[in-house]
Design a protein around this motif. Sequence first.
Motif, PDB file in Angstrom:
ATOM      1  N   ARG A  23      24.475  39.486   4.281  1.00 42.04           N
ATOM      2  CA  ARG A  23      25.181  39.169   5.530  1.00 42.04           C
ATOM      3  C   ARG A  23      25.354  37.664   5.690  1.00 42.04           C
ATOM      4  O   ARG A  23      26.382  37.200   6.209  1.00 42.04           O
ATOM      5  CB  ARG A  23      24.444  39.776   6.719  1.00 42.04           C
ATOM      6  N   TRP A  24      24.379  36.901   5.257  1.00 38.16           N
ATOM      7  CA  TRP A  24      24.540  35.443   5.296  1.00 38.16           C
ATOM      8  C   TRP A  24      25.697  35.017   4.404  1.00 38.16           C
ATOM      9  O   TRP A  24      26.482  34.141   4.766  1.00 38.16           O
ATOM     10  CB  TRP A  24      23.259  34.768   4.812  1.00 38.16           C
ATOM     11  N   ILE A  25      25.777  35.632   3.234  1.00 38.29           N
ATOM     12  CA  ILE A  25      26.852  35.317   2.293  1.00 38.29           C
ATOM     13  C   ILE A  25      28.209  35.674   2.900  1.00 38.29           C
ATOM     14  O   ILE A  25      29.161  34.884   2.845  1.00 38.29           O
ATOM     15  CB  ILE A  25      26.625  36.070   0.971  1.00 38.29           C
ATOM     16  N   VAL A  26      28.288  36.857   3.476  1.00 35.77           N
ATOM     17  CA  VAL A  26      29.544  37.293   4.100  1.00 35.77           C
ATOM     18  C   VAL A  26      29.940  36.330   5.217  1.00 35.77           C
ATOM     19  O   VAL A  26      31.106  35.902   5.307  1.00 35.77           O
ATOM     20  CB  VAL A  26      29.408  38.728   4.639  1.00 35.77           C
ATOM     21  N   ASP A  27      28.995  35.973   6.081  1.00 35.88           N
ATOM     22  CA  ASP A  27      29.292  35.061   7.188  1.00 35.88           C
ATOM     23  C   ASP A  27      29.825  33.723   6.671  1.00 35.88           C
ATOM     24  O   ASP A  27      30.730  33.128   7.265  1.00 35.88           O
ATOM     25  CB  ASP A  27      28.035  34.826   8.034  1.00 35.88           C
ATOM     26  N   ALA A  28      29.255  33.244   5.558  1.00 35.17           N
ATOM     27  CA  ALA A  28      29.700  31.963   4.999  1.00 35.17           C
ATOM     28  C   ALA A  28      31.156  32.040   4.562  1.00 35.17           C
ATOM     29  O   ALA A  28      31.944  31.124   4.828  1.00 35.17           O
ATOM     30  CB  ALA A  28      28.807  31.574   3.819  1.00 35.17           C
ATOM     31  N   PHE A  29      31.515  33.122   3.897  1.00 30.84           N
ATOM     32  CA  PHE A  29      32.891  33.256   3.415  1.00 30.84           C
ATOM     33  C   PHE A  29      33.864  33.571   4.542  1.00 30.84           C
ATOM     34  O   PHE A  29      35.029  33.158   4.494  1.00 30.84           O
ATOM     35  CB  PHE A  29      32.973  34.312   2.317  1.00 30.84           C
ATOM     36  N   VAL A  30      33.415  34.284   5.573  1.00 27.53           N
ATOM     37  CA  VAL A  30      34.259  34.511   6.751  1.00 27.53           C
ATOM     38  C   VAL A  30      34.590  33.168   7.402  1.00 27.53           C
ATOM     39  O   VAL A  30      35.743  32.886   7.748  1.00 27.53           O
ATOM     40  CB  VAL A  30      33.567  35.445   7.753  1.00 27.53           C
ATOM     41  N   ALA A  31      33.566  32.309   7.553  1.00 26.95           N
ATOM     42  CA  ALA A  31      33.771  30.996   8.163  1.00 26.95           C
ATOM     43  C   ALA A  31      34.691  30.120   7.325  1.00 26.95           C
ATOM     44  O   ALA A  31      35.391  29.245   7.860  1.00 26.95           O
ATOM     45  CB  ALA A  31      32.424  30.298   8.361  1.00 26.95           C
ATOM     46  N   ALA A  32      34.711  30.373   5.997  1.00 29.63           N
ATOM     47  CA  ALA A  32      35.566  29.598   5.098  1.00 29.63           C
ATOM     48  C   ALA A  32      36.958  30.202   4.972  1.00 29.63           C
ATOM     49  O   ALA A  32      37.771  29.744   4.168  1.00 29.63           O
ATOM     50  CB  ALA A  32      34.915  29.488   3.724  1.00 29.63           C
ATOM     51  N   ASP A  33      37.237  31.262   5.736  1.00 29.52           N
ATOM     52  CA  ASP A  33      38.564  31.879   5.805  1.00 29.52           C
ATOM     53  C   ASP A  33      38.976  32.577   4.516  1.00 29.52           C
ATOM     54  O   ASP A  33      40.160  32.606   4.153  1.00 29.52           O
ATOM     55  CB  ASP A  33      39.618  30.826   6.184  1.00 29.52           C
ATOM     56  N   ALA A  34      37.997  33.155   3.820  1.00 29.27           N
ATOM     57  CA  ALA A  34      38.292  33.902   2.594  1.00 29.27           C
ATOM     58  C   ALA A  34      38.653  35.344   2.922  1.00 29.27           C
ATOM     59  O   ALA A  34      38.398  35.835   4.023  1.00 29.27           O
ATOM     60  CB  ALA A  34      37.080  33.871   1.664  1.00 29.27           C
ATOM     61  N   GLU A  35      39.266  36.027   1.945  1.00 33.26           N
ATOM     62  CA  GLU A  35      39.471  37.466   2.029  1.00 33.26           C
ATOM     63  C   GLU A  35      38.303  38.141   1.306  1.00 33.26           C
ATOM     64  O   GLU A  35      37.904  37.695   0.225  1.00 33.26           O
ATOM     65  CB  GLU A  35      40.798  37.873   1.388  1.00 33.26           C
ATOM     66  N   LEU A  36      37.788  39.213   1.884  1.00 37.33           N
ATOM     67  CA  LEU A  36      36.545  39.774   1.381  1.00 37.33           C
ATOM     68  C   LEU A  36      36.646  41.234   0.964  1.00 37.33           C
ATOM     69  O   LEU A  36      37.277  42.049   1.640  1.00 37.33           O
ATOM     70  CB  LEU A  36      35.451  39.654   2.451  1.00 37.33           C
ATOM     71  N   CYS A  37      35.999  41.537  -0.154  1.00 32.84           N
ATOM     72  CA  CYS A  37      35.713  42.919  -0.535  1.00 32.84           C
ATOM     73  C   CYS A  37      34.209  43.075  -0.428  1.00 32.84           C
ATOM     74  O   CYS A  37      33.453  42.449  -1.183  1.00 32.84           O
ATOM     75  CB  CYS A  37      36.168  43.203  -1.968  1.00 32.84           C
ATOM     76  N   LEU A  38      33.769  43.888   0.515  1.00 34.05           N
ATOM     77  CA  LEU A  38      32.340  44.122   0.707  1.00 34.05           C
ATOM     78  C   LEU A  38      31.949  45.442   0.059  1.00 34.05           C
ATOM     79  O   LEU A  38      32.650  46.448   0.198  1.00 34.05           O
ATOM     80  CB  LEU A  38      31.996  44.177   2.198  1.00 34.05           C
ATOM     81  N   LEU A 213       8.224  23.162   2.052  1.00 32.82           N
ATOM     82  CA  LEU A 213       8.936  22.642   3.219  1.00 32.82           C
ATOM     83  C   LEU A 213       8.617  23.407   4.496  1.00 32.82           C
ATOM     84  O   LEU A 213       9.168  23.094   5.560  1.00 32.82           O
ATOM     85  CB  LEU A 213      10.451  22.619   2.967  1.00 32.82           C
ATOM     86  N   GLY A 214       7.756  24.407   4.402  1.00 32.59           N
ATOM     87  CA  GLY A 214       7.169  25.015   5.587  1.00 32.59           C
ATOM     88  C   GLY A 214       8.009  25.970   6.398  1.00 32.59           C
ATOM     89  O   GLY A 214       7.687  26.263   7.547  1.00 32.59           O
ATOM     90  N   ARG A 215       9.092  26.488   5.830  1.00 30.06           N
ATOM     91  CA  ARG A 215       9.907  27.448   6.579  1.00 30.06           C
ATOM     92  C   ARG A 215      10.653  28.358   5.624  1.00 30.06           C
ATOM     93  O   ARG A 215      10.870  28.011   4.459  1.00 30.06           O
ATOM     94  CB  ARG A 215      10.904  26.728   7.485  1.00 30.06           C
ATOM     95  N   PRO A 216      11.068  29.528   6.105  1.00 29.11           N
ATOM     96  CA  PRO A 216      11.898  30.400   5.265  1.00 29.11           C
ATOM     97  C   PRO A 216      13.328  29.877   5.205  1.00 29.11           C
ATOM     98  O   PRO A 216      13.682  28.908   5.881  1.00 29.11           O
ATOM     99  CB  PRO A 216      11.840  31.745   5.998  1.00 29.11           C
ATOM    100  N   SER A 217      14.134  30.530   4.395  1.00 30.11           N
ATOM    101  CA  SER A 217      15.525  30.129   4.259  1.00 30.11           C
ATOM    102  C   SER A 217      16.310  30.459   5.519  1.00 30.11           C
ATOM    103  O   SER A 217      16.027  31.436   6.214  1.00 30.11           O
ATOM    104  CB  SER A 217      16.144  30.848   3.061  1.00 30.11           C
ATOM    105  N   SER A 218      17.311  29.642   5.803  1.00 26.75           N
ATOM    106  CA  SER A 218      18.219  29.902   6.923  1.00 26.75           C
ATOM    107  C   SER A 218      19.595  30.239   6.368  1.00 26.75           C
ATOM    108  O   SER A 218      19.903  29.943   5.211  1.00 26.75           O
ATOM    109  CB  SER A 218      18.322  28.667   7.818  1.00 26.75           C
ATOM    110  N   PRO A 219      20.462  30.848   7.185  1.00 26.42           N
ATOM    111  CA  PRO A 219      21.806  31.178   6.714  1.00 26.42           C
ATOM    112  C   PRO A 219      22.577  29.970   6.194  1.00 26.42           C
ATOM    113  O   PRO A 219      23.297  30.060   5.201  1.00 26.42           O
ATOM    114  CB  PRO A 219      22.472  31.768   7.961  1.00 26.42           C
ATOM    115  N   SER A 220      22.434  28.819   6.842  1.00 28.51           N
ATOM    116  CA  SER A 220      23.195  27.644   6.413  1.00 28.51           C
ATOM    117  C   SER A 220      22.720  27.128   5.060  1.00 28.51           C
ATOM    118  O   SER A 220      23.515  26.564   4.297  1.00 28.51           O
ATOM    119  CB  SER A 220      23.100  26.526   7.459  1.00 28.51           C
TER     120      SER A 220
END
Length: 263
Positions: A23-38, A213-220
Motif C-alpha cells: 500500500r505504501w508503494i501504491v500510494d507513492a505511485f498514485v502521488a506520482a500520477d502513474a497508471e497502476l496495475c494492482l 536509527l530507532g524507528r520502523p520504516s515510514s511510507p515516505s
Amino acid sequence: MDFFSDLSGKRVVVTGACGVVGRWIVDAFVAADAELCLTDAQEAELSAYAGEVSLGTGGFAHPADLTDEASIEALITEIGRRWGAADVLVNNAGIYPSGFLLDISTAEFDRIFSVNLRAPFILTRGIARQMIEKGIKGSVINISSGAARKMRRTVVPYCTSKTALDRLTKGFAIELAEFGIRVNALEPGFAAGSSVSSLTDEHINNTIAAIPLGRPSSPSDVANGLLYLASDASSYVTGATLTIDGGNSIGSLAVHQAKKHPL
C-alpha cells in the motif's frame, strides 16, 4: 523528491498490493500520477482496495496466485492486452512464515520460494519480453530484505529466498541491459503487519528496539527510494541494491535472547 516524483503516464505493476509495504508503494505511485496495475492473491481485498485509490486512466486490478504459473501468465497476458507493455514492474509480494528447519515441511519450503523467488522470475521474464517487443526501456524493482545478508533463526527459507532474489536481480540486470531495461532491488526497513504473515507484539517491539536509527520504516522512506529507482533519475543504475532500513541490516543495538528449538 520533486526531481523524480512525476511519473505521469508511466504504467506500473505492483504485486502484493494489499500488504503494508504494498500500500505504501501504491500510494507513492498514485502521488506520482502513474497508471497502476494492482495484483494480490486476496481477491476480495484487492477489489475493495482498488476502489479506494486512483489507478489512473488505464489502470486496473487483476488478482493472481503467485504460487500458480498459469495464474501469473494470465496476469502477464492481461497486462499485454491492456497496455502492450508496462514501464515499471515492482515485485513486492513476499511471505515470511516462521519455523525451524527441523520442522518445516517441503511443501512450505516450496511455497516460500514460489512466492519470493519463482514468481519474480516468471513476472520479470514475461514483462521484460513485452517491454522489448514495444521498445520500452523499463525498470524492474525487486523488494528484497536485509535478511538476504543477515541470517535469522526460524526464518531461514525466507532469508535464503531473498539472497537468491538479490542474485536474480543482478542476473536479469546484466542480461536485460542491452535492451535498456534496468533491474534493481530495494530493501525497505521493518514494517509491522502483513496480509499473509503475522508477527507477535514481542517480535515487533524487539525488532524496533534493535534498529540503529530507532524507528520502523515510514511510507515516505519507501516512496523516496522507490520513485528514484523507477524514474529517469536512476537511468545509470542497474543491478544495485538500495537499502533504506535505518541501519538495521548492518548491526543491532539490542542483543536478543535467541529462540531455541524445543527439543
